[in-house]
Write a protein that holds these residues in place. Structure first.
Motif, short mmCIF file in Angstrom:
data_model
loop_
_atom_site.label_atom_id
_atom_site.label_comp_id
_atom_site.label_asym_id
_atom_site.label_seq_id
_atom_site.Cartn_x
_atom_site.Cartn_y
_atom_site.Cartn_z
N ALA A 133 3.54 -10.47 -3.50
CA ALA A 133 2.63 -11.16 -4.04
C ALA A 133 2.78 -12.67 -3.76
N ALA A 134 3.91 -13.16 -3.27
CA ALA A 134 3.94 -14.68 -2.85
C ALA A 134 3.63 -14.69 -1.57
N GLY A 135 2.90 -13.83 -0.89
CA GLY A 135 2.52 -14.05 0.45
C GLY A 135 3.55 -13.84 1.57
N VAL A 136 4.68 -13.34 1.28
CA VAL A 136 5.72 -13.12 2.22
C VAL A 136 5.35 -11.59 3.01
N LEU A 137 5.31 -11.63 4.27
CA LEU A 137 5.07 -10.41 4.96
C LEU A 137 6.35 -9.69 4.98
N VAL A 138 6.56 -8.64 4.54
CA VAL A 138 7.74 -7.88 4.50
C VAL A 138 7.37 -6.64 5.47
N PHE A 139 8.29 -6.21 6.51
CA PHE A 139 8.14 -5.18 7.26
C PHE A 139 9.51 -4.45 7.46
N ILE A 140 9.27 -3.39 7.90
CA ILE A 140 10.57 -2.52 7.99
C ILE A 140 11.12 -2.16 9.36
N ALA A 141 12.59 -2.59 9.77
CA ALA A 141 13.14 -2.21 10.92
C ALA A 141 14.23 -1.19 10.85
N THR A 142 14.24 0.10 11.22
CA THR A 142 14.87 1.06 10.73
C THR A 142 15.37 2.17 11.98
N GLY A 143 16.03 2.73 11.69
CA GLY A 143 16.59 3.98 12.43
C GLY A 143 15.70 5.03 12.00
N LYS A 144 15.03 5.25 10.82
CA LYS A 144 14.26 6.21 10.48
C LYS A 144 12.96 6.32 11.31
N ALA A 145 12.34 7.53 11.08
CA ALA A 145 11.03 7.77 11.51
C ALA A 145 10.17 7.03 10.63
N ARG A 146 8.80 6.70 11.27
CA ARG A 146 7.97 6.05 10.19
C ARG A 146 7.58 6.76 8.73
N PRO A 147 7.32 8.30 9.10
CA PRO A 147 7.15 9.00 7.98
C PRO A 147 8.15 9.13 6.90
N ALA A 148 9.33 8.96 7.43
CA ALA A 148 10.46 8.82 6.57
C ALA A 148 10.61 7.32 5.74
N ALA A 149 10.22 6.35 6.41
CA ALA A 149 10.09 5.13 5.77
C ALA A 149 9.26 5.00 4.77
N ILE A 150 7.98 5.65 4.81
CA ILE A 150 6.95 5.85 3.91
C ILE A 150 7.49 6.57 2.71
N ARG A 151 8.13 7.42 3.00
CA ARG A 151 8.73 8.53 1.92
C ARG A 151 9.57 7.71 0.96
N ALA A 152 10.51 7.01 1.86
CA ALA A 152 11.75 6.35 0.94
C ALA A 152 10.93 5.07 0.29
N ALA A 153 9.95 4.37 0.88
CA ALA A 153 9.42 3.60 -0.10
C ALA A 153 8.80 3.96 -1.25
N ALA A 154 8.23 5.24 -1.00
CA ALA A 154 7.32 6.03 -2.18
C ALA A 154 8.13 6.17 -3.43
N THR A 155 9.64 6.16 -3.17
CA THR A 155 10.56 6.36 -4.21
C THR A 155 10.56 5.16 -5.31
N ALA A 156 9.82 4.04 -4.85
CA ALA A 156 9.64 2.93 -5.71
C ALA A 156 8.24 2.66 -5.89
N ARG A 157 7.34 3.37 -5.41
CA ARG A 157 5.76 3.01 -5.24
C ARG A 157 5.78 1.66 -4.42
N LEU A 158 6.47 1.74 -3.25
CA LEU A 158 6.19 0.45 -2.35
C LEU A 158 5.68 0.87 -0.98
N ASP A 159 5.06 2.12 -1.19
CA ASP A 159 4.23 2.77 -0.02
C ASP A 159 2.84 2.39 0.02
N GLY A 160 2.08 2.52 0.90
CA GLY A 160 0.55 2.12 0.90
C GLY A 160 0.38 0.77 1.07
#
Length: 209
Positions: free
Chosen positions: A57-84
């Motif tokens: 909300a403050a305008g910070v660009l947050v992005f993920i760098a992980t060993g997970k596959a992209r679908p896994a990262a999206i599913r993980a973020a969805a546990t806190a409704r942070l996907d989309g």
């Protein structure tokens, strides 16, 4: 957990203070998932999620760098409704996945993809499952093929799914707990290679357990 608390505290430095004055010291945050945003249950805690929403909300660009596959990262973020689109990861977000083998830029466009050669994938599956044509089910024939097949699991990351030669508890846990794509079992190495090339868009990498 202590890891989640530490991340939340760090994120708070990048959002405006209660008085309205900005304490933001960066325009971009690059964050890992396992052991960083995710707790020991592979979930994002509510406190961490709130800090991430404040940063976005403050305008910070947050992005993920992980060993997970992209679908896994999206599913993980969805546990806190942070996907989309309003979250921290989606198919329209930049991100680094599979230890840098799958990289996306602004808008979710692919920047880099590393494909494992088919002959390497073939050899890996043949060695793990002790087969040169079809799948050896792992019956105990006096050799070590059966015990090896039971003690090890191998899957190929292929876009939105993974490909393997046999269901295994390790692979079930990889999907159910760690959010990775479901491993589809094929009857032979040839079938696996053909299905991956035709349906999954080729090979990203392989992973074992």
């Amino acid at each position: 957990s202590s890891s989640s608390s530490s991340i939340s505290a760090s994120l708070e430095r990048f959002v405006p203070s209660a008085s309205g004055s900005s304490t933001r010291k960066a325009d971009c945050l690059v964050l890992d998932l396992d052991g960083t945003l995710l707790n020991r249950d592979c979930l994002i805690t509510p406190h961490t999620a709130e800090a991430l929403r404040d940063a976005v909300a403050a305008g910070v660009l947050v992005f993920i760098a992980t060993g997970k596959a992209r679908p896994a990262a999206i599913r993980a973020a969805a546990t806190a409704r942070l996907d989309g689109p309003d979250g921290i990861v989606s198919r329209a977000h930049p991100g680094v996945f599979l230890q840098g083998l799958d990289v996306y830029g602004r808008g979710g466009g692919a920047l880099y993809k590393a494909h494992m050669p088919m002959d390497v994938v073939r050899e890996a599956f043949e060695r793990v499952y002790q087969t040169s044509n079809g799948f050896s089910s792992g019956s105990n024939d006096g050799g070590d093929g059966g015990s090896r097949a039971m003690a090890m699991a191998l899957t190929a990351f292929c876009g939105d799914e993974c490909a393997t030669l046999a269901a295994h508890p390790f692979l079930e846990e990889l999907s159910s707990k760690y959010h990775e794509p479901r491993s589809v079992a094929w009857g032979s190495v040839d079938e696996l290679l053909q299905a991956a090339a035709a349906s999954f868009g080729g090979f990203g990498t392989t992973g074992g357990g």
